[in-house]
Design a protein around this motif. Structure first.
Motif, PDB file in Angstrom:
ATOM      1  N   GLN A 179      16.650  16.657   1.522  1.00 19.12           N
ATOM      2  CA  GLN A 179      16.210  16.496   2.902  1.00 19.12           C
ATOM      3  C   GLN A 179      14.801  15.903   2.947  1.00 19.12           C
ATOM      4  O   GLN A 179      14.514  15.015   3.750  1.00 19.12           O
ATOM      5  N   PHE A 180      13.911  16.374   2.067  1.00 14.60           N
ATOM      6  CA  PHE A 180      12.551  15.845   1.997  1.00 14.60           C
ATOM      7  C   PHE A 180      12.555  14.371   1.606  1.00 14.60           C
ATOM      8  O   PHE A 180      11.843  13.556   2.194  1.00 14.60           O
ATOM      9  N   ASN A 209       0.824  -1.218   0.000  1.00 16.33           N
ATOM     10  CA  ASN A 209       0.000   0.000   0.000  1.00 16.33           C
ATOM     11  C   ASN A 209       0.858   1.267   0.000  1.00 16.33           C
ATOM     12  O   ASN A 209       0.592   2.217   0.717  1.00 16.33           O
ATOM     13  N   LEU A 210       1.917   1.262  -0.803  1.00 12.72           N
ATOM     14  CA  LEU A 210       2.798   2.425  -0.905  1.00 12.72           C
ATOM     15  C   LEU A 210       2.486   3.213  -2.172  1.00 12.72           C
ATOM     16  O   LEU A 210       2.071   2.658  -3.178  1.00 12.72           O
ATOM     17  N   ARG A 211       2.711   4.509  -2.123  1.00 14.27           N
ATOM     18  CA  ARG A 211       2.584   5.383  -3.281  1.00 14.27           C
ATOM     19  C   ARG A 211       3.997   5.728  -3.751  1.00 14.27           C
ATOM     20  O   ARG A 211       4.847   6.121  -2.949  1.00 14.27           O
ATOM     21  N   ASP A 212       4.235   5.588  -5.055  1.00 13.22           N
ATOM     22  CA  ASP A 212       5.537   5.957  -5.608  1.00 13.22           C
ATOM     23  C   ASP A 212       5.621   7.474  -5.729  1.00 13.22           C
ATOM     24  O   ASP A 212       4.632   8.143  -6.034  1.00 13.22           O
ATOM     25  N   MET A 213       6.816   8.011  -5.501  1.00 12.93           N
ATOM     26  CA  MET A 213       6.997   9.455  -5.491  1.00 12.93           C
ATOM     27  C   MET A 213       8.176   9.852  -6.378  1.00 12.93           C
ATOM     28  O   MET A 213       9.221   9.209  -6.359  1.00 12.93           O
ATOM     29  N   LEU A 214       7.985  10.903  -7.145  1.00  6.44           N
ATOM     30  CA  LEU A 214       9.033  11.510  -7.955  1.00  6.44           C
ATOM     31  C   LEU A 214       9.291  12.887  -7.373  1.00  6.44           C
ATOM     32  O   LEU A 214       8.359  13.674  -7.202  1.00  6.44           O
ATOM     33  N   ILE A 215      10.528  13.194  -7.052  1.00  7.84           N
ATOM     34  CA  ILE A 215      10.893  14.511  -6.529  1.00  7.84           C
ATOM     35  C   ILE A 215      11.703  15.227  -7.584  1.00  7.84           C
ATOM     36  O   ILE A 215      12.707  14.710  -8.067  1.00  7.84           O
ATOM     37  N   VAL A 216      11.244  16.412  -7.955  1.00 11.57           N
ATOM     38  CA  VAL A 216      11.916  17.200  -8.992  1.00 11.57           C
ATOM     39  C   VAL A 216      12.873  18.161  -8.309  1.00 11.57           C
ATOM     40  O   VAL A 216      12.471  18.959  -7.460  1.00 11.57           O
ATOM     41  N   MET A 220      11.182  11.139   3.811  1.00 11.38           N
ATOM     42  CA  MET A 220      10.210  10.163   3.312  1.00 11.38           C
ATOM     43  C   MET A 220      10.766   8.745   3.397  1.00 11.38           C
ATOM     44  O   MET A 220      10.054   7.807   3.741  1.00 11.38           O
ATOM     45  N   ARG A 221      12.052   8.581   3.105  1.00  5.56           N
ATOM     46  CA  ARG A 221      12.675   7.246   3.174  1.00  5.56           C
ATOM     47  C   ARG A 221      12.772   6.745   4.613  1.00  5.56           C
ATOM     48  O   ARG A 221      12.693   5.548   4.867  1.00  5.56           O
ATOM     49  N   GLN A 222      12.946   7.641   5.556  1.00  5.03           N
ATOM     50  CA  GLN A 222      13.082   7.253   6.957  1.00  5.03           C
ATOM     51  C   GLN A 222      11.744   6.958   7.620  1.00  5.03           C
ATOM     52  O   GLN A 222      11.719   6.407   8.720  1.00  5.03           O
ATOM     53  N   ASN A 223      10.635   7.331   6.983  1.00  5.77           N
ATOM     54  CA  ASN A 223       9.307   7.131   7.564  1.00  5.77           C
ATOM     55  C   ASN A 223       8.420   6.318   6.622  1.00  5.77           C
ATOM     56  O   ASN A 223       7.470   6.839   6.045  1.00  5.77           O
ATOM     57  N   PRO A 224       8.686   5.033   6.460  1.00  5.82           N
ATOM     58  CA  PRO A 224       7.888   4.228   5.529  1.00  5.82           C
ATOM     59  C   PRO A 224       6.424   4.100   5.946  1.00  5.82           C
ATOM     60  O   PRO A 224       5.564   3.822   5.110  1.00  5.82           O
ATOM     61  N   ALA A 225       6.117   4.334   7.213  1.00  8.52           N
ATOM     62  CA  ALA A 225       4.729   4.235   7.672  1.00  8.52           C
ATOM     63  C   ALA A 225       3.849   5.328   7.059  1.00  8.52           C
ATOM     64  O   ALA A 225       2.625   5.208   7.069  1.00  8.52           O
ATOM     65  N   LEU A 226       4.467   6.376   6.497  1.00  9.69           N
ATOM     66  CA  LEU A 226       3.682   7.422   5.843  1.00  9.69           C
ATOM     67  C   LEU A 226       3.082   6.944   4.530  1.00  9.69           C
ATOM     68  O   LEU A 226       2.118   7.516   4.041  1.00  9.69           O
ATOM     69  N   GLY A 227       3.681   5.900   3.941  1.00  9.17           N
ATOM     70  CA  GLY A 227       3.111   5.312   2.746  1.00  9.17           C
ATOM     71  C   GLY A 227       3.671   5.819   1.432  1.00  9.17           C
ATOM     72  O   GLY A 227       3.061   5.615   0.383  1.00  9.17           O
ATOM     73  N   TYR A 228       4.823   6.474   1.449  1.00 12.31           N
ATOM     74  CA  TYR A 228       5.431   6.976   0.225  1.00 12.31           C
ATOM     75  C   TYR A 228       6.769   6.301  -0.010  1.00 12.31           C
ATOM     76  O   TYR A 228       7.546   6.088   0.912  1.00 12.31           O
ATOM     77  N   ARG A 229       7.040   5.992  -1.271  1.00 11.66           N
ATOM     78  CA  ARG A 229       8.319   5.395  -1.661  1.00 11.66           C
ATOM     79  C   ARG A 229       8.954   6.327  -2.687  1.00 11.66           C
ATOM     80  O   ARG A 229       8.406   6.537  -3.770  1.00 11.66           O
ATOM     81  N   VAL A 230      10.107   6.904  -2.350  1.00 14.47           N
ATOM     82  CA  VAL A 230      10.805   7.809  -3.268  1.00 14.47           C
ATOM     83  C   VAL A 230      11.477   6.958  -4.334  1.00 14.47           C
ATOM     84  O   VAL A 230      12.334   6.135  -4.042  1.00 14.47           O
ATOM     85  N   MET A 231      11.059   7.155  -5.576  1.00 10.35           N
ATOM     86  CA  MET A 231      11.600   6.379  -6.681  1.00 10.35           C
ATOM     87  C   MET A 231      12.756   7.107  -7.361  1.00 10.35           C
ATOM     88  O   MET A 231      13.755   6.492  -7.693  1.00 10.35           O
ATOM     89  N   VAL A 232      12.605   8.431  -7.578  1.00  7.40           N
ATOM     90  CA  VAL A 232      13.587   9.172  -8.382  1.00  7.40           C
ATOM     91  C   VAL A 232      13.695  10.605  -7.873  1.00  7.40           C
ATOM     92  O   VAL A 232      12.702  11.213  -7.497  1.00  7.40           O
TER      93      VAL A 232
END
Length: 76
Positions: free
Chosen positions: A51-52, A36-43, A56-68
Motif C-alpha cells: 500500500q505504501f 530530482n527523484l530519490r530512489d526508494m527500496l521497500i523491505v 508513492m507511485r501515485q504521487n510522483p510530486a513527492l519526489g520518490y521513485r520505488v525501485m524494488v
C-alpha cells in the motif's frame, strides 16, 4: 527606528514565504517530469508495504521513485 524594523520584518517574512512557495512549485514541476527523484527500496511485501509503495507511485510530486520491493528470497 522601530518603524524600519517593522517594515524589514514584514518584507523579510513575505520574501521567505514567497521564495519557499516558488521553490516548492519548481520542485513539483521537476519531479512530475522525472527529475530530482530519490530512489526508494521497500523491505517486505506485506499489505502495508505494498500500500505504501502504491501511494508513492501515485504521487510522483513527492519526489520518490520505488525501485524494488525486497523480500527474504530476493526481489518481490
Amino acid at each position: 527606528m522601530p518603524e524600519f524594523l517593522g517594515i524589514f520584518w514584514l518584507a523579510s517574512t513575505a520574501g521567505a514565504i514567497l521564495s519557499r512557495l516558488a521553490m516548492r512549485s519548481l520542485l513539483k514541476r521537476l519531479r512530475l517530469n522525472g527529475r530530482n527523484l530519490r530512489d526508494m527500496l521497500i523491505v517486505g511485501t506485506n499489505p502495508r508495504a505494498i500500500q505504501f509503495a502504491e501511494k508513492m507511485r501515485q504521487n510522483p510530486a513527492l519526489g520518490y521513485r520505488v525501485m524494488v520491493l525486497w523480500t527474504r528470497s530476493g526481489r518481490g
